[in-house]
Write a protein that holds these residues in place. Structure first.
Motif, PDB file in Angstrom:
ATOM      1  N   HIS A 226      57.910  20.590  26.281  1.00 49.25           N
ATOM      2  CA  HIS A 226      58.484  21.752  26.980  1.00 49.25           C
ATOM      3  C   HIS A 226      57.698  23.002  26.567  1.00 49.25           C
ATOM      4  CE1 HIS A 226      61.728  23.586  29.275  1.00 49.25           C
ATOM      5  NE2 HIS A 226      61.909  24.475  28.324  1.00 49.25           N
ATOM      6  N   PRO A 227      56.601  23.310  27.291  1.00 48.24           N
ATOM      7  CA  PRO A 227      55.730  24.415  26.880  1.00 48.24           C
ATOM      8  C   PRO A 227      56.084  25.746  27.540  1.00 48.24           C
ATOM      9  CG  PRO A 227      54.671  23.205  28.633  1.00 48.24           C
ATOM     10  CD  PRO A 227      56.027  22.563  28.435  1.00 48.24           C
ATOM     11  N   VAL A 228      57.339  25.923  27.931  1.00 48.48           N
ATOM     12  CA  VAL A 228      57.750  27.065  28.753  1.00 48.48           C
ATOM     13  C   VAL A 228      57.874  28.324  27.900  1.00 48.48           C
ATOM     14  CG1 VAL A 228      59.573  27.966  30.236  1.00 48.48           C
ATOM     15  CG2 VAL A 228      58.919  25.561  30.376  1.00 48.48           C
ATOM     16  N   ARG A 229      57.223  29.394  28.367  1.00 48.02           N
ATOM     17  CA  ARG A 229      57.310  30.668  27.656  1.00 48.02           C
ATOM     18  C   ARG A 229      58.562  31.449  28.029  1.00 48.02           C
ATOM     19  NH1 ARG A 229      51.579  30.802  28.422  1.00 48.02           N
ATOM     20  NH2 ARG A 229      50.435  31.082  26.459  1.00 48.02           N
ATOM     21  N   TRP A 230      58.839  31.567  29.341  1.00 54.90           N
ATOM     22  CA  TRP A 230      59.872  32.519  29.742  1.00 54.90           C
ATOM     23  C   TRP A 230      60.551  32.075  31.027  1.00 54.90           C
ATOM     24  CZ3 TRP A 230      62.155  36.311  27.163  1.00 54.90           C
ATOM     25  CH2 TRP A 230      62.977  37.204  27.858  1.00 54.90           C
ATOM     26  N   THR A 231      61.515  31.220  30.891  1.00 52.17           N
ATOM     27  CA  THR A 231      62.457  30.969  31.976  1.00 52.17           C
ATOM     28  C   THR A 231      63.806  30.772  31.310  1.00 52.17           C
ATOM     29  OG1 THR A 231      62.359  28.552  31.981  1.00 52.17           O
ATOM     30  CG2 THR A 231      60.688  29.706  33.288  1.00 52.17           C
ATOM     31  N   SER A 232      64.835  30.608  32.129  1.00 44.98           N
ATOM     32  CA  SER A 232      66.108  30.225  31.553  1.00 44.98           C
ATOM     33  C   SER A 232      65.973  28.832  30.957  1.00 44.98           C
ATOM     34  CB  SER A 232      67.192  30.261  32.626  1.00 44.98           C
ATOM     35  OG  SER A 232      68.476  30.126  32.046  1.00 44.98           O
ATOM     36  N   LEU A 233      66.988  28.395  30.239  1.00 39.40           N
ATOM     37  CA  LEU A 233      66.930  27.080  29.601  1.00 39.40           C
ATOM     38  C   LEU A 233      66.775  26.004  30.667  1.00 39.40           C
ATOM     39  CD1 LEU A 233      67.178  25.384  27.022  1.00 39.40           C
ATOM     40  CD2 LEU A 233      69.658  25.370  27.388  1.00 39.40           C
TER      41      LEU A 233
END
Length: 320
Positions: A226-233
């Motif tokens: 899960h390489p996500v920087r900036w979204t909701s969960l």
């Protein structure tokens, strides 16, 4: 009750419509964004009824569940009733603020008739909610069962439109992780991703699958990345945990709350995350134990029953 709710986020709505009410979902001839109607790739109960804009004007509506700013205007046009004035309403905010991480006023910040219901505590903290009342109802997941096998020494990633969204979803980090493990990237509009990143096709396979097939194929991968920087969960992160997958994730937004110690590796240090990917690939036993802990943590916090109970309490409060 009769609850008006647009089909905006299929995964979230799939859990929401498991409650004890009748759910009126708008449908239009073109089945466009404002009239998708019933889901095709999810299994919804018969209590979900499609209604055309004309039919909505004749239906009793006890609660409006809004999810996009323009629904504040759409609802009175289609129903003849004003949300928060003629009919009780709530506004579900699925996203973190996009323009600025701490100073962006919420579209409903200037009113107090319609509560804003955030899906994470992080989102409520970061949005400027103004004078609007706020609640948090955390995500609920319909348990797909413990399906992890980890037979493929690959890392699963789930992201929609990774080329367009770029740094927001950590697309630029994928080549770095692809050196540690070959990637299976699932989601809408993922085609051409390997070429875009300059990766060989076998190091970055992409597929857009219906949910039942997605869970099966995810669970064959050794771990979830899960390489996500900036979204909701991301619901995909929670679904991976329910599947029994060990997770490796950036420690951004609500992730540290969702993934407790022992359920995976959460860090903003890329070297730590890379080491974790290599460790899970090399040790199936470690992956299995960590995935079991991830599943237990997700069941305890993000179960369907807790989600529906939280919504029932809120619905009774708003409509009383």
């Amino acid at each position: 009750m009769n609850i008006l709710v647009w089909h905006v986020h299929g995964s979230w709505l799939t859990a929401f419509v498991q409650g004890p009410h009748t759910y009126l979902v708008p449908v239009t001839d073109d089945r466009g964004p404002d009239g998708l109607g019933r889901a095709v790739t999810w299994d919804w109960p018969q209590a979900v009824e499609e209604c055309t804009p004309k039919e909505l004007g004749d239906r009793d509506i006890d609660l409006m569940v809004l999810q996009r700013p323009h629904e504040l205007d759409l609802a009175p046009r289609w129903t003849g009733r004003r949300p928060g004035v003629d009919v009780p309403a709530v506004y579900v905010e699925h996203n973190s603020p996009e323009e600025t991480p701490e100073r962006q006023p919420h579209p409903l910040a200037g009113q107090s008739q319609i509560p804003i219901v955030h899906v994470t505590h992080f989102n409520r903290l970061m949005w400027d909610n103004g004078k609007a009342p706020t609640e948090v109802v955390e995500h609920g997941i319909i348990d797909p069962g413990h399906r992890w096998t980890g037979t493929e020494r690959r890392a699963a990633v789930v992201v929609n439109e990774p080329v367009r969204r770029g740094r927001t979803t950590g697309t630029d980090l994928l080549p770095r992780f692809a050196r540690c493990a070959p990637l299976d990237v699932f989601g809408m509009r993922t085609e051409g991703l390997a070429e875009h990143l300059g990766l060989p096709p076998d190091r970055c396979r992409t597929r857009d699958l219906p949910q039942h097939a997605l869970h099966r194929e995810m669970a064959r991968c050794r771990l979830y990345l899960h390489p996500v920087r900036w979204t909701s969960l991301g619901l995909s992160l929670l679904e991976a945990m329910f599947l029994g997958m060990p997770v490796v994730a950036l420690g951004t937004t609500e992730v540290r709350e969702a993934v407790p110690d022992g359920a995976g590796v959460v860090s903003n240090r890329l070297d730590v995350l890379e080491d974790a990917v290599r460790a899970f690939l090399a040790d199936p036993g470690l992956a299995r134990r960590t995935g079991a802990a991830a599943r237990a943590a997700a069941q305890a916090r993000y179960g369907e029953r807790r989600f529906l109970d939280d919504w029932e309490r809120l619905i009774k409060e708003v409509t009383r």
